[in-house]
Design an enzyme around this catalytic site. Structure first.
Site, mmCIF file in Angstrom:
data_model
loop_
_atom_site.group_PDB
_atom_site.id
_atom_site.type_symbol
_atom_site.label_atom_id
_atom_site.label_comp_id
_atom_site.label_asym_id
_atom_site.label_seq_id
_atom_site.Cartn_x
_atom_site.Cartn_y
_atom_site.Cartn_z
ATOM 1 N N GLU A 258 3.384 31.863 -87.385
ATOM 2 C CA GLU A 258 2.760 30.810 -86.586
ATOM 3 C C GLU A 258 1.521 31.370 -85.925
ATOM 4 O OE1 GLU A 258 5.098 29.128 -83.462
ATOM 5 O OE2 GLU A 258 6.775 28.594 -84.748
ATOM 6 N N LYS A 309 7.964 16.759 -78.164
ATOM 7 C CA LYS A 309 8.246 18.125 -77.723
ATOM 8 C C LYS A 309 8.248 18.191 -76.210
ATOM 9 C CE LYS A 309 7.367 21.737 -80.049
ATOM 10 N NZ LYS A 309 6.790 22.919 -80.728
ATOM 11 N N GLU A 315 2.178 21.825 -75.757
ATOM 12 C CA GLU A 315 3.135 21.831 -76.867
ATOM 13 C C GLU A 315 2.989 20.613 -77.773
ATOM 14 O OE1 GLU A 315 5.554 24.221 -77.727
ATOM 15 O OE2 GLU A 315 4.372 25.418 -76.353
#
Length: 333
Positions: A258, A309, A315
Site C-alpha cells: 500500500e 470507513k 481515510e
C-alpha cells in the site's frame, strides 16, 4: 489501511533536509481495491475499469467471492488477503487453512494469484499468529498442487525502528525476525505498507512537502551507506531492506503493498498533493530505490474513496477514481 505513527522515526532525517496460475512477470504498479462504501461500482465493472486503464494488478482485503468471480480469466494479477478476522482460525488449524484454500483458491479457476496475505498490519498479541498461519497456508497450497503461490504478511512501517538513516533500520519486535526468516526459506516477499503522508501530516513544520511528494528540492544523505535520497518513500523502503538484512533475511524482496496520498480530510490532503504523490510514485518505482535498483512492485492505495470507513477524515479520500468510474484527478499508469 490503518494510520501509521511514523513521524518519530523519520523526523530527524527530514529536519536534516490449473485452478490458479502464477503470472510470468513482475509488474511494478498495481492498485488496491477496497469495498467499504455504499456507492461503489459492481465488481465486474471494477475489473473492466482496471483493464481499460491498463492496471495489471489488484490487491483485495478478503476473499471476496464476487470479486474473485469477476477476476476469472481477466489476466489481472491478484494479491489476496485472508482477512484479519481469519488469521487466528488459520493459524490454529491446518484443516482450517486447507478449507480456506479449497473455498477461495481452488474454487475459482482462471485467477492469477501472486500472493496470499496472512494478516494486514497485525499488532499486539496477534503477531504470534502470523508465522503459524503462513506455515499452514503454505502446506495447504502445496497439498493442493499450488505451492508456487507465495504467502506473506503486510506490515505497518512502524514495525521498523531506528529508521534514520535508512541503513539503521531494524525491526522493532522479535516476531518480525521469525517472519523474515520464514519468508527467506520460502522465497516469498515481505509486504510493507509505506505512507510518507502520515509522517508529513504529523510534523508538517519539519518535514518538507516536496520530499514527501516526489517533488524536487530536498536531498538527504545516509552518512553510513553513502546513499543519497531525494524522496521520503525511498528512505522508508530502504529502512525495511536494512531491517531484513539485520534479521538475517537480506534476500527477501520487499513489495510495497500500500502507498498513497489523500485528497481531502486532513493536513496536506489535497488534490494537487495527491496527484503529485501518486503520479510520482507510479513514475518512480520502476527504477527501485538507492539501495535496491530494479522494479519495485508497488500497489497504490486506493482505487476508490470508501465513504463508510471510520477513523481519521482522510481515510475516506484516498481514491484515484470516483464512484462513477471517472478519474478523481488526471493520472497515468
Amino acid at each position: 489501511m490503518a494510520r501509521q505513527d511514523v513521524a518519530s522515526v523519520l523526523v530527524v532525517a527530514l529536519v536534516v533536509g490449473a485452478f490458479a496460475s502464477l503470472p510470468t512477470y513482475v509488474q511494478s504498479i498495481g492498485v488496491c481495491y477496497g469495498v467499504i462504501g455504499n456507492n461503489l461500482p459492481s465488481r465486474s465493472d471494477v475489473v473492466q475499469l482496471y483493464r481499460s486503464k491498463g492496471i495489471t494488478d489488484m490487491r483485495i482485503y478478503f476473499a471476496d467471492g464476487q470479486a474473485l468471480s469477476a477476476l476469472r480469466n481477466s489476466g489481472i494479477g491478484l494479491v489476496m488477503d485472508i482477512g484479519n478476522d481469519q488469521l487466528g482460525k488459520i493459524a490454529g488449524s491446518a484443516s482450517n487453512a486447507a478449507a480456506w484454500v479449497r473455498d477461495n483458491v481452488q474454487r475459482y479457476q482462471g485467477l492469477k494469484i501472486k500472493y496470499i496475505v496472512a494478516g494486514n498490519e497485525i499488532q499486539g498479541g496477534d503477531t504470534g499468529r502470523i508465522v503459524p498461519a503462513i506455515r499452514n497456508l503454505n502446506a495447504a497450497l502445496s497439498a493442493a498442487g499450488l505451492g508456487g503461490i507465495k504467502v506473506s504478511t503486510a506490515i505497518r512501517f512502524d514495525a521498523v525502528a531506528s529508521s534514520f538513516p535508512p541503513s539503521a533500520g531494524v525491526f522493532a519486535q522479535s516476531y518480525m525476525t521469525d517472519v523474515a526468516r520464514l519468508l527467506a526459506s520460502t522465497g516469498a516477499p515481505l509486504l510493507a505498507n509505506i505512507y510518507p503522508y502520515f509522517s508529513y501530516r504529523d510534523n508538517p513544520r519539519d518535514i518538507q512537502l516536496n520530499y514527501a511528494t516526489f517533488r524536487p528540492g530536498t536531498t538527504v544523505r545516509d552518512s553510513k551507506s553513502g546513499l543519497t535520497y531525494t524522496n521520503l518513500f525511498d528512505a522508508m523502503v530502504d529502512a525495511v531492506h536494512a531491517a531484513l538484512e539485520k534479521a538475517g533475511a537480506a534476500g527477501v524482496k520487499v513489495v510495497v503493498s500500500e502507498s498513497g496520498w489523500p485528497k481531502a480530510g486532513g493536513t496536506g490532503a489535497s488534490v494537487d498533493n495527491a496527484r503529485a504523490y501518486n503520479q510520482g510514485l507510479i513514475d518512480h518505482v520502476g527504477g527501485g530505490t538507492p539501495k535496491k535498483r530494479g522494479a519495485l512492485e508497488t500497489y497504490v492505495f486506493a482505487m476508490f474513496d470508501e465513504n463508510q470507513k471510520t477513523g481519521a477524515g482522510t481515510e475516506k479520500h484516498f481514491g484515484l477514481f470516483n464512484p462513477d468510474k471517472s478519474p478523481a484527478y488526471p493520472i497515468r499508469f
